[in-house]
Design a protein around this motif. Structure first.
Motif, short mmCIF file in Angstrom:
data_model
loop_
_atom_site.label_atom_id
_atom_site.label_comp_id
_atom_site.label_asym_id
_atom_site.label_seq_id
_atom_site.Cartn_x
_atom_site.Cartn_y
_atom_site.Cartn_z
N THR A 1 0.82 -1.22 0.00
CA THR A 1 0.00 0.00 0.00
C THR A 1 0.85 1.27 0.00
OG1 THR A 1 -0.24 -0.13 2.40
CG2 THR A 1 -2.03 -1.06 1.06
N LEU B 1 0.83 2.76 -3.43
CA LEU B 1 -0.45 3.13 -4.02
C LEU B 1 -0.69 4.63 -3.91
CD1 LEU B 1 -2.81 0.35 -2.61
CD2 LEU B 1 -1.89 0.52 -4.92
N ASP C 1 -4.07 7.59 -4.73
CA ASP C 1 -5.53 7.59 -4.86
C ASP C 1 -5.94 7.53 -6.32
OD1 ASP C 1 -6.78 7.39 -2.44
OD2 ASP C 1 -6.55 9.49 -1.97
N TRP D 1 -6.74 4.36 -5.48
CA TRP D 1 -6.48 2.98 -5.04
C TRP D 1 -6.10 2.88 -3.57
CZ3 TRP D 1 -8.95 0.63 -8.47
CH2 TRP D 1 -8.92 1.04 -9.79
N LEU E 1 -9.36 3.20 -1.66
CA LEU E 1 -10.18 2.00 -1.87
C LEU E 1 -9.62 0.82 -1.08
CD1 LEU E 1 -10.95 2.36 -5.67
CD2 LEU E 1 -12.62 2.43 -3.80
N SER E 2 -8.31 0.65 -1.08
CA SER E 2 -7.68 -0.42 -0.32
C SER E 2 -7.96 -0.27 1.17
CB SER E 2 -6.17 -0.42 -0.58
OG SER E 2 -5.53 -1.37 0.22
N LEU F 1 -8.19 -5.60 -3.73
CA LEU F 1 -7.91 -4.44 -4.59
C LEU F 1 -7.39 -4.88 -5.95
CD1 LEU F 1 -7.97 -1.36 -4.75
CD2 LEU F 1 -5.56 -1.39 -4.10
N THR F 2 -6.53 -5.86 -5.99
CA THR F 2 -6.04 -6.38 -7.28
C THR F 2 -7.21 -6.88 -8.11
OG1 THR F 2 -3.92 -7.00 -6.32
CG2 THR F 2 -4.54 -8.09 -8.37
N ARG G 1 -9.24 -3.88 -9.40
CA ARG G 1 -8.51 -3.22 -10.50
C ARG G 1 -8.61 -4.05 -11.78
NH1 ARG G 1 -2.99 -0.71 -7.98
NH2 ARG G 1 -2.88 0.26 -10.02
N HIS H 1 -14.93 5.62 -8.42
CA HIS H 1 -13.98 6.74 -8.34
C HIS H 1 -14.57 7.94 -7.61
CE1 HIS H 1 -10.59 5.19 -10.58
NE2 HIS H 1 -11.42 4.68 -11.45
#
Length: 191
Positions: free
Chosen positions: A37, A40, A42, A44, A47-48, A70-71, A74, A91
């Motif tokens: 993380t 990462l 944003d 993402w 969201l994670s 998350l993967t 995505r 988003h």
């Protein structure tokens, strides 16, 4: 849901999800599919953080990062048939969440402690779009838990192991992902 353990609840969901197409643990937690993380940004990162708050790891159960939620999200969002309205909602939800966090705590959501995160998510939940956003994120978390690992979630079958689920065989290969099959079938129909 009174009297159901977390595992029984997820097994119940898994049974329901089986009707919808595609719809020791410590050892598996150190899996290479887990995202770092720190790398990462944003949307993402937020969201994670939300996924981990909604589906945290417990002593005997995987969390969102363990199941590569998350993967998986995505990967699904980059699939050619992903709904554009859903992508926009996902988003936009990050923006709403961070705006509300800044209004209430003068920090982005990822910087909040667990109690503050819960308060912000409960406030988001009270709006129609916020509730839809959270429901959508939970849907993708449960899909990541139950999916075939070829789609990026459920690495090494960690969700299946936890739920004591035996997947059907054969499992898809990279070239047999559902959206690739659809594209091949469409080309064959045109020929």
């Amino acid at each position: 849901m009174h009297g159901l353990s977390r595992r029984e609840f997820i097994q119940l969901l898994a049974s329901a999800a089986a009707a919808y197409p595609l719809s020791s643990l410590a050892e598996k937690r150190n899996n290479p599919a887990k995202l770092n993380t720190e790398q990462l940004s944003d949307p993402w990162l937020t969201l994670s953080t939300v996924q981990e708050h909604l589906f945290p790891a417990e002593q005997d159960s995987p969390g969102a990062s363990d199941i590569a939620a998350l993967t998986y999200l995505r990967n699904m969002m980059s699939a050619p048939d992903f709904d554009k309205e859903e992508a926009m909602l996902i988003h936009n939800g990050v923006g709403w969440l961070n705006d509300l966090s800044k209004q209430q705590y003068e920090k982005n959501f990822v910087q909040l402690n667990a109690k503050a995160k819960e308060i912000i998510l409960r406030r988001i939940e009270n709006s129609k779009l916020g509730s839809r956003w959270l429901s959508l994120l939970l849907t993708y978390i449960f899909e990541a838990l139950l999916t075939d690992p070829v789609y990026g979630g459920n690495p090494n079958g960690i969700g299946w192991t936890w739920l004591e689920h035996q997947p059907g065989y054969p499992t898809p290969t990279e070239d047999k992902k559902y959206f690739k099959l659809r594209k091949q079938t469409h080309r064959n129909l045109k020929a």
